[in-house]
Design a protein around this motif. Structure first.
Motif, PDB file in Angstrom:
ATOM      1  N   UNK A  40       0.847  -1.181   0.000  1.00 32.74           N
ATOM      2  CA  UNK A  40       0.000   0.000   0.000  1.00 32.74           C
ATOM      3  C   UNK A  40       0.896   1.249   0.000  1.00 32.74           C
ATOM      4  N   UNK A  41       0.530   2.244  -0.785  1.00 27.58           N
ATOM      5  CA  UNK A  41       1.351   3.459  -0.876  1.00 27.58           C
ATOM      6  C   UNK A  41       1.301   4.294   0.400  1.00 27.58           C
ATOM      7  N   UNK A  42       0.144   4.373   1.007  1.00 27.07           N
ATOM      8  CA  UNK A  42      -0.024   5.113   2.266  1.00 27.07           C
ATOM      9  C   UNK A  42      -0.862   4.273   3.212  1.00 27.07           C
ATOM     10  N   UNK A  43      -0.672   4.467   4.484  1.00 24.65           N
ATOM     11  CA  UNK A  43      -1.468   3.745   5.472  1.00 24.65           C
ATOM     12  C   UNK A  43      -2.905   4.258   5.449  1.00 24.65           C
ATOM     13  N   UNK A  44      -3.840   3.398   5.851  1.00 26.80           N
ATOM     14  CA  UNK A  44      -5.241   3.822   5.886  1.00 26.80           C
ATOM     15  C   UNK A  44      -5.505   4.681   7.133  1.00 26.80           C
ATOM     16  N   UNK A  45      -6.752   5.034   7.357  1.00 28.97           N
ATOM     17  CA  UNK A  45      -7.118   5.891   8.497  1.00 28.97           C
ATOM     18  C   UNK A  45      -6.806   5.251   9.838  1.00 28.97           C
ATOM     19  N   UNK A  46      -6.648   3.919   9.867  1.00 32.50           N
ATOM     20  CA  UNK A  46      -6.304   3.207  11.101  1.00 32.50           C
ATOM     21  C   UNK A  46      -4.800   2.985  11.223  1.00 32.50           C
ATOM     22  N   UNK A  47      -4.028   3.613  10.340  1.00 31.38           N
ATOM     23  CA  UNK A  47      -2.564   3.529  10.329  1.00 31.38           C
ATOM     24  C   UNK A  47      -2.052   2.113  10.093  1.00 31.38           C
ATOM     25  N   UNK A  48      -2.758   1.360   9.230  1.00 34.10           N
ATOM     26  CA  UNK A  48      -2.351   0.003   8.866  1.00 34.10           C
ATOM     27  C   UNK A  48      -2.442  -0.180   7.356  1.00 34.10           C
ATOM     28  N   UNK A  49      -1.799  -1.224   6.866  1.00 35.45           N
ATOM     29  CA  UNK A  49      -1.939  -1.620   5.464  1.00 35.45           C
ATOM     30  C   UNK A  49      -3.254  -2.360   5.287  1.00 35.45           C
ATOM     31  N   UNK A  50      -3.483  -3.322   6.157  1.00 31.70           N
ATOM     32  CA  UNK A  50      -4.671  -4.179   6.127  1.00 31.70           C
ATOM     33  C   UNK A  50      -4.731  -4.871   7.475  1.00 31.70           C
ATOM     34  N   UNK A  51      -5.915  -5.166   7.955  1.00 30.09           N
ATOM     35  CA  UNK A  51      -6.038  -5.871   9.222  1.00 30.09           C
ATOM     36  C   UNK A  51      -5.381  -7.246   9.117  1.00 30.09           C
ATOM     37  N   UNK A  52      -4.501  -7.555  10.057  1.00 28.26           N
ATOM     38  CA  UNK A  52      -3.772  -8.830  10.029  1.00 28.26           C
ATOM     39  C   UNK A  52      -4.729 -10.018  10.084  1.00 28.26           C
ATOM     40  N   UNK A  53      -5.735  -9.941  10.933  1.00 26.99           N
ATOM     41  CA  UNK A  53      -6.697 -11.038  11.036  1.00 26.99           C
ATOM     42  C   UNK A  53      -7.459 -11.249   9.740  1.00 26.99           C
ATOM     43  N   UNK A  54      -7.899 -10.159   9.110  1.00 21.55           N
ATOM     44  CA  UNK A  54      -8.617 -10.261   7.843  1.00 21.55           C
ATOM     45  C   UNK A  54      -7.717 -10.831   6.756  1.00 21.55           C
ATOM     46  N   UNK A  55      -6.449 -10.412   6.755  1.00 16.63           N
ATOM     47  CA  UNK A  55      -5.500 -10.930   5.766  1.00 16.63           C
ATOM     48  C   UNK A  55      -5.311 -12.431   5.957  1.00 16.63           C
ATOM     49  N   UNK A  56      -5.142 -12.854   7.207  1.00 16.06           N
ATOM     50  CA  UNK A  56      -4.964 -14.276   7.491  1.00 16.06           C
ATOM     51  C   UNK A  56      -6.166 -15.094   7.079  1.00 16.06           C
TER      52      UNK A  56
END
Length: 132
Positions: A40-56
């Motif tokens: 991701x070029x910039x972090x989202x509003x939660x300061x993450x790329x993607x939720x780790x749990x959702x990615x898993x």
């Protein structure tokens, strides 16, 4: 560019029926460690790329269709070689499809899927994702 990487493993059986594959022409098993990096070029509003749990969860859903399966009999590999490179592409494209349904997935720049066969050999497929 930021990235988040999540790992899972899966086991398959397959054969690679061409002379270039030597003894791997016969039916054999393989255990892969799948490392999926979300870019991701910039972090989202939660300061993450993607939720780790959702990615898993997304990775597990894709790998569930491969785990403990004989890929010689898998409909998605009919008439195709299931090399490590081809499997990495399959996993990458399958995850890219799942990202289309994810609210935050449209903001990702790309994904990289690395499948490690052993500590000394691996293959990677990188996909750039269309901008939302």
């Amino acid at each position: 560019m930021f990235s988040l990487t999540v790992r899972r493993h899966f086991m398959i059986a397959h054969s690679l029926p061409r002379k270039v594959f030597g003894p791997a022409q016969a039916l054999h098993g393989a255990t892969f460690v799948a490392e999926v990096s979300f870019r991701r070029r910039t972090l989202n509003d939660d300061a993450i790329v993607l939720d780790i749990g959702a990615a898993g969860t997304m990775i597990e859903e894709v790998l569930e269709g491969l785990n403990y399966r004989n890929l010689d009999e898998h409909p998605d590999f009919a008439g195709k070689l299931s090399t490590t490179e081809a499997l990495a592409e399959y996993v990458a494209r399958s995850i890219a499809e799942k990202l289309k349904d994810d609210d935050d997935g449209g903001q990702l720049a790309g994904i990289d899927v690395t499948l490690r066969e052993n500590p000394d050999a691996w293959a990677t497929c990188s996909l750039d994702l269309p901008a939302a």
